[in-house]
Every structure is written in structure tokens, then in C-alpha cells.
Write a protein that holds these residues in place. Structure first.
Motif, mmCIF file in Angstrom:
data_model
loop_
_atom_site.group_PDB
_atom_site.id
_atom_site.type_symbol
_atom_site.label_atom_id
_atom_site.label_comp_id
_atom_site.label_asym_id
_atom_site.label_seq_id
_atom_site.Cartn_x
_atom_site.Cartn_y
_atom_site.Cartn_z
ATOM 1 N N GLU A 133 3.741 14.518 2.100
ATOM 2 C CA GLU A 133 2.544 15.029 1.533
ATOM 3 C C GLU A 133 2.931 15.848 0.279
ATOM 4 O O GLU A 133 2.084 15.852 -0.669
ATOM 5 C CB GLU A 133 1.548 15.526 2.668
ATOM 6 C CG GLU A 133 0.168 15.553 2.135
ATOM 7 C CD GLU A 133 -0.614 15.895 3.256
ATOM 8 O OE1 GLU A 133 -0.907 14.875 4.275
ATOM 9 O OE2 GLU A 133 -1.379 16.964 3.433
ATOM 10 N N SER A 134 3.596 16.784 0.714
ATOM 11 C CA SER A 134 3.934 18.008 -0.005
ATOM 12 C C SER A 134 4.529 17.567 -1.407
ATOM 13 O O SER A 134 4.191 17.775 -2.502
ATOM 14 C CB SER A 134 5.060 18.997 0.619
ATOM 15 O OG SER A 134 6.197 18.275 0.926
ATOM 16 N N THR A 154 0.979 -1.276 -0.034
ATOM 17 C CA THR A 154 -0.164 -0.074 0.027
ATOM 18 C C THR A 154 0.885 1.282 0.025
ATOM 19 O O THR A 154 2.157 1.073 0.044
ATOM 20 C CB THR A 154 -0.905 -0.161 1.078
ATOM 21 O OG1 THR A 154 -2.105 1.073 1.055
ATOM 22 C CG2 THR A 154 -0.316 0.186 2.438
ATOM 23 N N GLY A 155 0.373 2.259 0.083
ATOM 24 C CA GLY A 155 1.068 3.507 0.092
ATOM 25 C C GLY A 155 0.200 4.796 -0.042
ATOM 26 O O GLY A 155 -1.091 4.453 -0.644
ATOM 27 N N GLY A 156 0.295 5.837 0.481
ATOM 28 C CA GLY A 156 -0.546 7.074 0.166
ATOM 29 C C GLY A 156 -0.554 7.218 -1.476
ATOM 30 O O GLY A 156 0.411 7.028 -2.054
ATOM 31 N N ILE A 157 -1.796 7.899 -1.793
ATOM 32 C CA ILE A 157 -1.730 8.256 -3.399
ATOM 33 C C ILE A 157 -0.449 9.040 -3.674
ATOM 34 O O ILE A 157 -0.002 10.033 -3.152
ATOM 35 C CB ILE A 157 -3.008 8.933 -3.853
ATOM 36 C CG1 ILE A 157 -3.070 9.321 -5.152
ATOM 37 C CG2 ILE A 157 -3.160 10.367 -2.904
ATOM 38 C CD1 ILE A 157 -4.499 9.569 -5.657
ATOM 39 N N ALA A 158 0.120 8.629 -4.899
ATOM 40 C CA ALA A 158 1.244 9.240 -5.680
ATOM 41 C C ALA A 158 2.643 9.103 -4.794
ATOM 42 O O ALA A 158 3.521 9.936 -5.165
ATOM 43 C CB ALA A 158 1.031 10.664 -5.965
ATOM 44 N N ALA A 159 2.623 8.119 -3.930
ATOM 45 C CA ALA A 159 3.868 7.850 -3.026
ATOM 46 C C ALA A 159 4.963 6.943 -3.885
ATOM 47 O O ALA A 159 6.079 7.044 -3.749
ATOM 48 C CB ALA A 159 3.566 7.209 -1.821
ATOM 49 N N ARG A 190 3.623 15.788 -7.205
ATOM 50 C CA ARG A 190 3.539 14.549 -8.359
ATOM 51 C C ARG A 190 2.067 14.539 -8.863
ATOM 52 O O ARG A 190 1.956 14.271 -10.197
ATOM 53 C CB ARG A 190 3.951 13.443 -7.416
ATOM 54 C CG ARG A 190 5.434 13.126 -7.272
ATOM 55 C CD ARG A 190 5.790 11.984 -6.611
ATOM 56 N NE ARG A 190 6.925 11.826 -6.308
ATOM 57 C CZ ARG A 190 7.336 10.779 -5.467
ATOM 58 N NH1 ARG A 190 6.819 9.661 -5.083
ATOM 59 N NH2 ARG A 190 8.670 10.582 -5.272
ATOM 60 N N MET A 191 1.234 14.725 -8.015
ATOM 61 C CA MET A 191 -0.166 14.579 -8.344
ATOM 62 C C MET A 191 -0.574 15.788 -9.379
ATOM 63 O O MET A 191 -1.344 15.389 -10.580
ATOM 64 C CB MET A 191 -1.113 14.592 -7.357
ATOM 65 C CG MET A 191 -1.531 13.177 -6.882
ATOM 66 S SD MET A 191 -2.865 13.350 -5.736
ATOM 67 C CE MET A 191 -1.964 13.516 -4.142
ATOM 68 N N ILE A 192 -0.128 17.086 -9.463
ATOM 69 C CA ILE A 192 -0.408 18.043 -10.008
ATOM 70 C C ILE A 192 0.290 17.794 -11.292
ATOM 71 O O ILE A 192 -0.114 18.072 -12.526
ATOM 72 C CB ILE A 192 -0.022 19.239 -9.304
ATOM 73 C CG1 ILE A 192 -0.797 19.484 -8.183
ATOM 74 C CG2 ILE A 192 -0.028 20.346 -10.455
ATOM 75 C CD1 ILE A 192 -0.498 20.727 -7.238
ATOM 76 N N ARG A 193 1.656 17.414 -11.219
ATOM 77 C CA ARG A 193 2.406 17.312 -12.426
ATOM 78 C C ARG A 193 2.023 15.860 -13.401
ATOM 79 O O ARG A 193 2.074 16.140 -14.705
ATOM 80 C CB ARG A 193 3.852 17.095 -12.127
ATOM 81 C CG ARG A 193 4.999 17.557 -13.130
ATOM 82 C CD ARG A 193 6.371 17.269 -12.573
ATOM 83 N NE ARG A 193 6.712 16.020 -12.102
ATOM 84 C CZ ARG A 193 6.798 15.743 -10.842
ATOM 85 N NH1 ARG A 193 7.155 16.450 -9.872
ATOM 86 N NH2 ARG A 193 7.341 14.325 -10.534
ATOM 87 N N THR A 194 1.793 14.996 -12.736
ATOM 88 C CA THR A 194 1.326 13.850 -13.604
ATOM 89 C C THR A 194 -0.098 13.237 -13.682
ATOM 90 O O THR A 194 -0.269 12.399 -14.587
ATOM 91 C CB THR A 194 2.189 12.350 -13.092
ATOM 92 O OG1 THR A 194 1.789 12.283 -11.712
ATOM 93 C CG2 THR A 194 3.810 12.862 -12.860
ATOM 94 N N GLN A 223 -8.026 19.239 -5.662
ATOM 95 C CA GLN A 223 -8.128 18.168 -6.105
ATOM 96 C C GLN A 223 -7.293 17.148 -5.528
ATOM 97 O O GLN A 223 -7.667 15.864 -4.735
ATOM 98 C CB GLN A 223 -8.384 17.680 -7.469
ATOM 99 C CG GLN A 223 -9.593 18.195 -8.060
ATOM 100 C CD GLN A 223 -9.533 18.119 -9.497
ATOM 101 O OE1 GLN A 223 -8.502 18.427 -10.117
ATOM 102 N NE2 GLN A 223 -10.654 18.046 -10.344
ATOM 103 N N ALA A 224 -5.911 17.418 -5.327
ATOM 104 C CA ALA A 224 -5.033 16.600 -4.834
ATOM 105 C C ALA A 224 -5.006 16.360 -3.294
ATOM 106 O O ALA A 224 -4.983 15.369 -2.741
ATOM 107 C CB ALA A 224 -3.583 16.926 -5.257
#
Ligand SMILES: CC(C)(COP(=O)(O)OP(=O)(O)OC[C@H]1O[C@@H](n2cnc3c(N)ncnc32)[C@H](O)[C@@H]1O)[C@@H](O)C(=O)NCCC(=O)NCCS
Ligand SMILES: Nc1ncnc2c1ncn2[C@@H]1O[C@H](COP(=O)(O)OP(=O)(O)OP(=O)(O)O)[C@@H](O)[C@H]1O
Length: 211
Positions: free
Chosen positions: A143-144, A8-13, A149-153, A160-161
Motif C-alpha cells: 500500500e505504501s 485486477t489489482g489495487g489502484i496504482a499497483a 505512486r498515486m501522489i507522484r503520477t 485522496q490516495a
């Protein structure tokens, strides 16, 4: 003996990056995000139930689930706090059923397989799953970094992120449940070297216990 890993892992980790490497090394990967996409395909019972709960706008002109629309209903600023639970109640049992089928088939074919269950929401659903794991691994980054990463990819904006992160378990809950933490706040090469060494250990465990 078959070795089962809960990943598992937090989103975009970096969970998918770790999972891809484990697949290349020879593990069987059961990707719960992919199963979640499979269960909502047109013609399936889940899509009809989702339409019944969330309304006809859930399906686009192409007959497929409008994921962006539904994500806004579930994770967005004005989301009904029960919406995510309702969606999960429809999809999760179907996802587990598919996962179980793949797991059982793999174990039948290879009695010393390493089977990785790649589950974004493992901390939330651990006790609902029809599996127990030999090891639980969480992939973690601050988290930062994940937001950037979520914004970029992923084409998400900052709100939203942040909303997606807020809808998931806290890092502390994932770490408390895991016996192994993979730090993805290091370069990819270093992170993957750690994954290689974990896989070697699991392979040894699978072979040793089979003797
Ligand atoms: C709401 C949906 C349609 C949004 O689709 P979208 O393409 O934007 O996201 P995608 O499915 O690719 O998921 C990306 C990431 O979002 C996070 N996420 C997905 N569903 C959830 C959820 N119910 N709760 C918290 N986080 C979630 C996970 O970290 C996942 O890796 C979709 O996520 C969905 O059907 N979710 C419910 C099923 C589920 O729980 N999936 C997670 C695997 S068990
Ligand atoms: N150690 C790392 N250093 C730098 N970038 C990384 C690292 N690990 C992963 N990434 C990058 O971060 C982004 C997110 O990684 P990945 O898709 O593996 O995350 P994830 O946790 O699986 O996300 P999701 O939960 O949405 O499936 C990708 O662009 C990936 O290339």
C-alpha cells in the motif's frame, strides 16, 4: 478455445502496465476504466441518471462529467456511504453490456483468442459479471508504494490516495480470488518478463484446446 483472463489489482499497483504488455503480445484487452468513461459521455443515459441522483453540479460548463467533483462525492472524506453504490448501480450494467459486445465479437473472429478483461473492481463484482474466467490475475504492491505512486503520477494528495484505496477490496480478497499474483514490487523489466511467460502459457492453452 478462447481463453478469458480476469485482470485486477489495487489502484496504482501496475495493472495498466501489465495490461498494456498483454495487448502488445497479442491479447485483446477490454479496459473497464475506459468503458466507464465511455458510458458517461455527454448524450448518454448514464450521465442523465447521474445528474438526477447527484445534482446539476455533476456536469461542468463543457457539458461533460466533472470527474474530480464526483470523485470527491463518492470517495471523499465527507462522502455519503451509499454514493458509490448508487454510481456503480448506474454505470456497471452499461459497462458489462459493452464488455460483452466486445468479448463476443472477438470470440467470433478468433476462436483461439486470449481475451483480457481489465477490471479494477473484479473482487467486488466477480459474481455480477456475465463472464467466467479461465484465470484470474491480480497485480499487487504494498500500500505504501501505491500511495507514493498515486501522489507522484495522479496528482492526488495523501488523503485522496488513502480514501481511494479504502473504497476498494482488500489485497487478501483479491489474492484469495486469483490463481496468479503478479508482484509489481520488483523492477518493471522483471515484472514484464513474468507477464510474457504467463501469456505464453495462455497462448498454448488456447491453441491446445482448439485442436
Ligand atoms: C468516480 C469517477 C468519476 C472518478 O473518476 P477518476 O477520473 O477520478 O478515476 P478513474 O475513473 O480514472 O478511476 C481510477 C481508479 O479508481 C478506482 N475506482 C474507480 N471507480 C471506483 C469505484 N466505484 N469503487 C472503487 N474504486 C474505484 C479504480 O481503481 C480505477 O482504476 C469514476 O471513477 C467512475 O465513474 N467510477 C464508477 C465506475 C467504476 O466502477 N469504474 C471502475 C471500473 S468497473
Ligand atoms: N514494477 C513496477 N515498478 C515500478 N513502477 C511501476 C511498476 N509497475 C508499474 N509502475 C508504475 O506505477 C504507476 C501505476 O501503474 P499503473 O498505471 O500500471 O497502475 P494501475 O494499477 O493500472 O492503476 P489504476 O488502477 O489507477 O489504473 C505507473 O506510474 C507505472 O509506471
Amino acid at each position: 478455445m478462447v481463453i478469458r483472463i480476469g485482470l485486477t489489482g489495487g489502484i496504482a499497483a501496475g495493472k495498466s502496465t501489465v495490461s498494456r504488455r498483454l495487448g502488445e503480445l497479442g491479447a485483446t484487452i477490454i479496459d473497464y476504466d475506459a468503458l466507464a468513461r465511455q458510458v458517461v459521455e455527454p448524450g448518454g443515459v448514464a450521465l442523465q441518471r447521474i445528474v438526477d441522483v447527484f445534482g446539476p453540479e455533476t456536469v461542468g460548463a463543457d457539458g461533460k462529467l466533472d470527474r474530480t467533483w464526483l470523485a470527491e462525492r463518492v470517495f471523499g472524506e465527507h462522502a455519503d456511504p451509499h454514493a458509490r453504490q448508487r454510481l456503480d448501480a448506474i454505470e456497471h450494467p452499461l459497462i458489462y453490456e459493452l464488455a460483452k459486445r466486445i468479448d463476443m465479437q472477438t470470440a467470433r473472429q478468433n476462436s483461439s483468442a486470449v481475451i483480457v478483461h481489465d477490471i479494477p473492481l473484479l473482487a467486488e463484482v466477480l459474481h455480477d459479471l456475465p463472464f467466467s474466467f479461465d484465470h484470474i490475475v491480480t497485480v499487487e504492491a504494498p500500500e505504501s508504494i501505491r500511495i507514493e505512486r498515486m501522489i507522484r503520477t495522479r496528482g492526488m494528495d495523501r488523503a485522496q490516495a488513502q480514501a481511494r484505496i479504502a473504497s476498494q477490496s482488500k489485497r487478501s480478497a483479491r489474492i484469495a480470488m486469483a490463481d496468479t499474483v503478479v508482484d509489481s514490487n520488483v523492477d518493471v523489466k522483471t515484472m514484464l518478463a513474468r507477464v510474457d511467460s504467463l501469456y505464453a502459457t495462455w497462448r498454448d492453452e488456447a491453441s491446445a484446446s482448439g485442436r
